[in-house]
Design an enzyme around this catalytic site. Structure first.
Site, PDB file in Angstrom:
ATOM      1  N   CYS A 152      31.984 -25.313  45.260  1.00 46.65           N
ATOM      2  CA  CYS A 152      33.674 -25.968  45.608  1.00 46.65           C
ATOM      3  C   CYS A 152      34.069 -25.923  47.126  1.00 46.65           C
ATOM      4  CB  CYS A 152      34.611 -25.343  44.598  1.00 46.65           C
ATOM      5  SG  CYS A 152      34.092 -25.133  42.899  1.00 46.65           S
ATOM      6  N   ASP A 153      33.969 -24.643  47.656  1.00 46.64           N
ATOM      7  CA  ASP A 153      34.753 -24.104  48.826  1.00 46.64           C
ATOM      8  C   ASP A 153      33.737 -23.890  49.909  1.00 46.64           C
ATOM      9  OD1 ASP A 153      37.232 -24.355  47.472  1.00 46.64           O
ATOM     10  OD2 ASP A 153      36.797 -22.370  46.607  1.00 46.64           O
TER      11      ASP A 153
ATOM     12  N   CYS B 188      33.953 -19.723  44.279  1.00 49.23           N
ATOM     13  CA  CYS B 188      33.095 -21.111  43.961  1.00 49.23           C
ATOM     14  C   CYS B 188      32.522 -21.430  45.282  1.00 49.23           C
ATOM     15  CB  CYS B 188      33.610 -21.986  42.964  1.00 49.23           C
ATOM     16  SG  CYS B 188      32.700 -23.626  42.835  1.00 49.23           S
TER      17      CYS B 188
END
Length: 312
Positions: A140-141, A137
């Site tokens: 997300c990261d 993701c």
């Protein structure tokens, strides 16, 4: 301590675009319904940085679109329960039974909209470096790798879109593509090809990642001459497809060999009163718009089934 039993007309399992659309239609039909989501509502769409192909929005972030769908459903009166895990189901009885951590639901109809999860990279050190350089993701990261070298594995729209997003952080993005072509939209591919921070390695396959505590190198193999080499890499993001979330239903619902739910064009499964919608369903195209269409059809068919069952 025994769990509270709750009787419902309809239980929707999954809070992505398909499930939320079904909730909107079910609520407007005045059905006594609940949507169950074991994570945050929104599904995979929430992980999309920018969406440019959803009608009505020239450009919208995935989280914003998910929030708007949820707000619309709740404004109409939809009951949504997040983070209540489903422990087991029984679709062999009427009403159907769905048991969660907190409740036992008895329901006339069910719409399964559990979606799919990213397929893990098939490399030996995937588990060792999960969250330590192996990710799925970008939203997300990705920010963790400011001014780092990031690899992206895959050949579809997701891989292309996330490579563009990651280029905002990375000093360099290396796309590792085992074939000499991409399957994504030409407009997105054109953007990738023009981006000076993105390098494409055609006919290369990711074999493994290496490092001490975090990923430091990627081992790649040329699929034409079978030669291997290591290249510097701080992280790899995998976009090689998805796996449907259907394990809990396999004893009742007919699935494909890959685990997707088999339905007809009206979203009917092999169990009367149980429908499937969105990415969890076997179909040719998996887009936000197709998920929304599935959710619409599933809710309309569920409403018809529920009304007829009440007449008996």
């Amino acid at each position: 301590m025994s769990k509270e039993v709750r009787n419902k007309d309809l239980v929707i399992i999954g809070g992505g675009p398909a499930g939320l659309t079904a909730a909107i239609y079910a609520t407007r039909a005045k059905l006594d319904m609940i949507l169950l989501e074991d994570q945050i509502v929104g599904g995979q769409v929430r992980n999309s940085y920018t969406i440019e192909n959803y009608p009505g929005f020239k450009e919208v972030s995935g989280s914003e679109l998910a929030d708007k769908m949820q707000e619309q459903a709740e404004a109409l009166g939809a009951e949504i329960d997040e983070f209540d895990m489903i422990e087991k189901v029984d679709f062999s009885v009427d009403p159907k039974i769905i048991e969660t951590t907190n409740y036992i639901y008895k329901t006339k109809a069910v719409i399964i909209a559990t979606g799919a999860t990213p397929r893990k990279l098939p490399i030996p050190n995937e588990e060792r470096f999960s969250g330590k350089g192996v990710h799925y993701c970008a939203v997300c990261d990705g920010a963790m790798y400011e001014n780092k070298i990031i690899g992206v594995v895959g050949g579809g729209n997701s891989a292309l879109e996330e490579a563009l997003f990651l280029s905002k952080f990375a000093s360099k993005v290396v796309m590792i593509r085992r074939y000499d072509y991409f399957r994504g939209e030409k407009s997105t591919l054109d953007e990738v090809m023009k981006n000076p921070k993105i390098e494409i390695l055609f006919n290369e396959d990711l074999v493994d990642v290496r490092g001490e505590n975090f990923v430091e190198k990627a081992l790649i193999r040329n699929v034409k001459n079978n030669t291997e080499k290591e290249i510097p890499m701080d992280a790899v993001f995998g976009y090689i497809g998805t796996e449907p979330k259907t394990v809990q239903f396999k004893d009742y619902i007919n699935l494909t060999p890959n685990g997707y739910i088999i339905t007809d064009e009206l979203m009917n499964t092999n169990i009367k009163g149980v429908y499937a919608a969105g990415d969890v369903r076997e179909k040719q195209h998996r887009q936000i718009t197709t998920a929304v269409a599935d959710g619409t059809i599933a809710a309309l068919e569920a409403e018809k089934y529920i009304v007829e069952s009440k007449r008996k």
